[in-house]
Design an enzyme around this catalytic site. Structure first.
Site, PDB file in Angstrom:
ATOM      1  N   THR A 325       8.182 -23.470  18.542  1.00 33.64           N
ATOM      2  CA  THR A 325       8.397 -22.718  17.312  1.00 33.64           C
ATOM      3  C   THR A 325       7.377 -23.061  16.233  1.00 33.64           C
ATOM      4  O   THR A 325       7.436 -22.525  15.130  1.00 33.64           O
ATOM      5  CB  THR A 325       9.819 -22.958  16.763  1.00 33.64           C
ATOM      6  OG1 THR A 325      10.084 -24.350  16.817  1.00 33.64           O
ATOM      7  CG2 THR A 325      10.846 -22.213  17.578  1.00 33.64           C
ATOM      8  N   GLY A 326       6.477 -23.968  16.540  1.00 35.55           N
ATOM      9  CA  GLY A 326       5.386 -24.244  15.610  1.00 35.55           C
ATOM     10  C   GLY A 326       5.530 -25.525  14.801  1.00 35.55           C
ATOM     11  O   GLY A 326       4.933 -25.658  13.734  1.00 35.55           O
ATOM     12  N   GLU A 542      20.512   3.828  36.834  1.00 36.45           N
ATOM     13  CA  GLU A 542      19.879   3.502  35.546  1.00 36.45           C
ATOM     14  C   GLU A 542      20.111   4.611  34.515  1.00 36.45           C
ATOM     15  O   GLU A 542      20.360   4.336  33.347  1.00 36.45           O
ATOM     16  CB  GLU A 542      18.373   3.262  35.720  1.00 36.45           C
ATOM     17  CG  GLU A 542      18.006   2.086  36.628  1.00 36.45           C
ATOM     18  CD  GLU A 542      18.666   0.774  36.233  1.00 36.45           C
ATOM     19  OE1 GLU A 542      19.044   0.590  35.062  1.00 36.45           O
ATOM     20  OE2 GLU A 542      18.844  -0.073  37.133  1.00 36.45           O
ATOM     21  N   ASP A 619      25.869  -6.195  36.137  1.00 37.40           N
ATOM     22  CA  ASP A 619      26.483  -5.397  35.068  1.00 37.40           C
ATOM     23  C   ASP A 619      27.917  -5.870  34.823  1.00 37.40           C
ATOM     24  O   ASP A 619      28.350  -6.025  33.676  1.00 37.40           O
ATOM     25  CB  ASP A 619      26.528  -3.911  35.468  1.00 37.40           C
ATOM     26  CG  ASP A 619      25.135  -3.300  35.589  1.00 37.40           C
ATOM     27  OD1 ASP A 619      24.206  -3.848  34.959  1.00 37.40           O
ATOM     28  OD2 ASP A 619      24.990  -2.294  36.312  1.00 37.40           O
TER      29      ASP A 619
END
Ligand SMILES: Nc1ncnc2c1ncn2[C@@H]1O[C@H](COP(=O)(O)OP(=O)(O)OP(=O)(O)O)[C@@H](O)[C@H]1O
Ligand SMILES: [Zn+2]
Length: 715
Positions: A325-326, A542, A619
């Protein structure tokens, strides 16, 4: 016939001067050696042998000549004196003589074929002469004293001493076998080859040929020895150099160097890095963290300003957040903004097997830093050095290291100008003593960027590559919930690589979407052959998801639908939240469940109950998870009320079955809702499935066109 068995190993002995003399006799008649001459005379020159008696002899091995093989001596003499030994009778005394199984030449030079070479240069016939006869001749030839001898390695030490010294020494201290050896050596000095040849009536022509032959042999042998010595010297030199390299390599080895450094205290373990080039400009999407760190930058720029008012700044700042994240980037930016040295150390560097090494590294790090204040010390993975001080066989000396770190942090004044920034992904794992005031008492959270932050980060990295103006970083940002800065950087990079592979001049949305899918779901599997039937089922499955998402009010907007296999999937529909969702409503959760059900419902409606597939399992996982959390966590079931049920396994059987029933009802209702929508929009469903079969992938706009009943532009 004389024969030498391998078990008998007597020594070949010959008066030293026999050989030495050969080199000093003028080679006056060597050229005259001819086959015919020697053939005529050889019988005459063969002497009848007597027992050796007391004649002093020199061991040929000492001369380096004792390993000449029988055949070789035979050949040598034969080549020098053709016919010399032919027909010679065999004397019985050879059976008890000092003849060795090894020839004197080979002993010295380890070279068997010298005489074959020698012989080949003389066009003499070969015949079967025995060693015995040659050696007999040699052994009784008179010799005279010769001071210069042929040197072997073995005799080198002895040569350093004078003959008299050797004698005295031998008489006093040498063991009897050495004594005999040396005495024979000395004794040989009183003989002369000439004299011997004279007494044995060797014809003059043969004498010279014999001497010359020996001389040539010795010279060749000498040259060979020189060569051997040279290569020996070279080998020694190479070995020496290799040894030096080896020692150097071992010292460079971290294992040894650690010990070296601990004992000498030379370990600085750190190099300051000037981080002028990294500033807050380079860190995107973490505005709050930057604001908090801004005051630290001010302090580093001007420590006096803060001391005047008596204010105290924290010594240590803890950056907490997920990987990538820096945090490191932020710490560098702090040093870069203030233009001060930046000392980087990773916590794992202090984690050593050897007692005191970690502690001494910490000491050195702080000593260096204090000498260069104001500066920033950054300790990455602080948890690996500053974890709870538990006794662990994995980190036997971690206690010492933490204690040293604590001592160092206490050891300098708050305003000395040294700021320690630690980074960790697990603040809970840190030792409590580290996070109390006076140590890492300021915590700055560096979270995963939100949609705005992701957009900024994407823009920042997009600006470093060539990209098409149609690229909308925000769309990518919306589809990359949970991505860290490092992951977004990677996404842009992958898109650039993909564009390069495809021979494009610029990165477009297509490449960015592609790399996003690749990161999220794995690489495309274009090579997979999927039959038409499976393709059709996937297309209807789909588009079932897509239709539900499109016609359900609280569902997320569709971003894309595809039947391109990727990773473990045969196709997928992606939905994009307009914004990062901080909370989700009941209606949104139900809508998510409905969309999940869409796939199986489509299969059932189009192909019949007997042809439903296994493709809907994930699903159902998804839908079940949502339903379960609604019941057990979110208090969204009327029957079970606003109560949380964390460990369902410990609940009463009645409660458990009540929960299960509620979940089942939610899922069933969801399935029915999905069925209703797909039945209502059967036409759109069919159109979308066919469009997918034709185009494989459809984006949000294209899906909308198809569902509105319009024709898609041919791509
Ligand atoms: N907020 C950001 N802005 C710009 N670039 C970022 C950002 N976050 C991460 N990056 C990029 O990702 C790289 C890795 O980030 P960095 O090493 O700072 O993460 P980290 O939080 O220290 O990770 P870790 O906890 O794994 O050490 C950076 O060098 C930078 O290129
Ligand atoms: Zn599905």
């Amino acid at each position: 016939m004389f024969s030498l068995s391998s078990t008998v190993q007597p020594q070949v002995t010959v008066p030293l001067s026999h050989l030495i003399n050969a080199f000093h006799s003028p080679k006056t008649t060597s050229i005259s050696v001819s086959a015919s001459a020697s053939q005529n005379q050889h019988r005459d020159v063969v002497p009848e042998h007597e027992a050796p008696g007391n004649e002093p002899v020199l061991n040929l091995r000492d001369l380096g000549l004792s390993e000449l093989k029988i055949g070789q001596i035979d050949q040598l003499v034969d080549s020098l004196l053709p016919g010399f030994c032919e027909g010679k009778s065999v004397s019985s005394h050879w059976h008890t003589s000092h003849v060795s199984a090894q020839s004197f030449f080979e002993n010295k030079y380890g070279y068997l074929d010298m005489f074959t070479t020698l012989r080949s240069s003389c066009l003499y016939r070969q015949h079967s002469r025995t060693l015995k006869s040659i050696c007999s001749d040699l052994q009784y030839w008179p010799v005279f004293i010769q001071s210069r001898g042929f040197k072997t390695l073995k005799s080198r030490t002895r040569r350093l001493q004078s003959t008299s010294e050797r004698l005295a020494e031998t008489q006093h201290i040498a063991p009897s076998f050495v004594k005999g050896f040396l005495l024979r050596d000395r004794g040989s000095d009183v003989e002369s080859l000439d004299k011997l040849m004279k007494t044995k009536n060797i014809p003059e022509a043969h004498q010279d040929a014999f001497k010359t032959g020996f001389a040539e042999g010795f010279l060749k042998a000498q040259a060979l020895m020189q060569k051997t010595n040279d290569s020996l010297r070279r080998t020694r030199l190479i070995l020496f150099v290799l040894l030096l390299f080896g020692i150097y390599g071992l010292l460079k080895n971290p294992f040894l160097s650690v010990r070296f450094r601990t004992t000498t205290g030379l370990d600085s373990a750190v190099d300051p890095v000037q981080m002028k080039n990294v500033t807050f400009e380079h860190v995107k999407g973490v505005e709050e963290a930057k604001q908090e760190l801004q005051e630290v930058v001010e302090f580093l720029k001007n420590p006096q300003k803060f001391t005047v008012l008596g204010g105290k700044l924290p010594k240590g700042i803890l950056l907490v957040g997920p990987p990538g994240t820096g945090k490191t980037l932020l710490a560098r930016a702090v040093a870069g903004e203030a233009d001060v040295p930046f000392y980087y150390a990773s916590g794992s560097e202090f984690d050593e097997m050897f007692v005191g090494v970690g502690a001494s590294r910490i000491r050195n790090l702080f000593r260096e830093a204090k000498a260069n204040a104001p500066c920033v010390i950054f300790i990455d993975e602080l948890d690996s050095v500053g974890g709870k001080r538990i006794e662990s066989p994995m980190h036997p000396y971690s206690r010492q290291t933490i204690n040293q770190l604590l001592a160092e942090m206490d050891g300098f004044k708050p305003n000395e100008g040294v700021i320690i920034i630690g980074a960790t992904n697990f603040p809970e794992a840190l030792d409590n003593a580290l996070i109390r005031p006076g140590r890492f008492d300021m915590q700055v959270t560096v979270p995963r960027p939100d949609v705005k932050g992701r957009t900024e980060i994407l823009k920042w990295y997009l600006n470093k590559i060539k990209f098409d103006q149609s690229v909308d970083p925000e769309i990518i940002a919306r589809g990359t919930v949970g991505f860290s800065g490092a992951e977004l950087e990677n996404l842009v990079n992958q898109a650039a690589l993909k564009a390069a592979v495809d021979g494009k001049e610029m990165v477009t949305m297509k490449e960015l979407e592609f790399s996003k899918d690749k990161i999220l779901m794995g690489p495309e599997r274009r090579s997979v052959e999927i039959d038409n039937k499976n393709k059709t089922i996937t297309a209807y499955h789909e588009s079932g998801h897509a239709i539900i998402a499109y016609y359900t009010k609280d569902a997320m907007p569709i971003n894309k639908a595809t039947i391109m296999p990727r990773g473990p999937t045969l196709g997928h529909v992606s939905l994009l939240p307009e914004n990062d969702r901080w909370n989700e409503t009941r209606a949104q959760l139900l809508a998510q469940m409905d969309v999940s059900m869409g796939g199986r419902v489509a299969e059932e409606l189009i192909f019949g109950t007997d042809h439903i597939t296994t493709g809907a399992s994930s699903d159902f996982d998804n839908a079940t998870k949502i339903a379960k959390r609604m019941v057990t966590k979110f208090g969204m079931s009327e029957k079970l009320g606003v109560m949380t049920y964390s460990d369902t396994g410990k609940l009463s059987p009645e409660t458990q079955s009540a929960i299960e029933q509620e979940i089942r009802i939610l899922l069933r209702d969801s399935y029915e809702r999905a069925k209703h929508i797909l039945k209502t929009h059967a036409k759109e469903h069919k159109n979308l499935a066919e469009a997918l079969l034709t185009y494989e992938t459809l984006d949000a706009k294209e899906i909308q066109i198809v569902l509105e009943g319009k024709k898609l532009e041919v791509r």
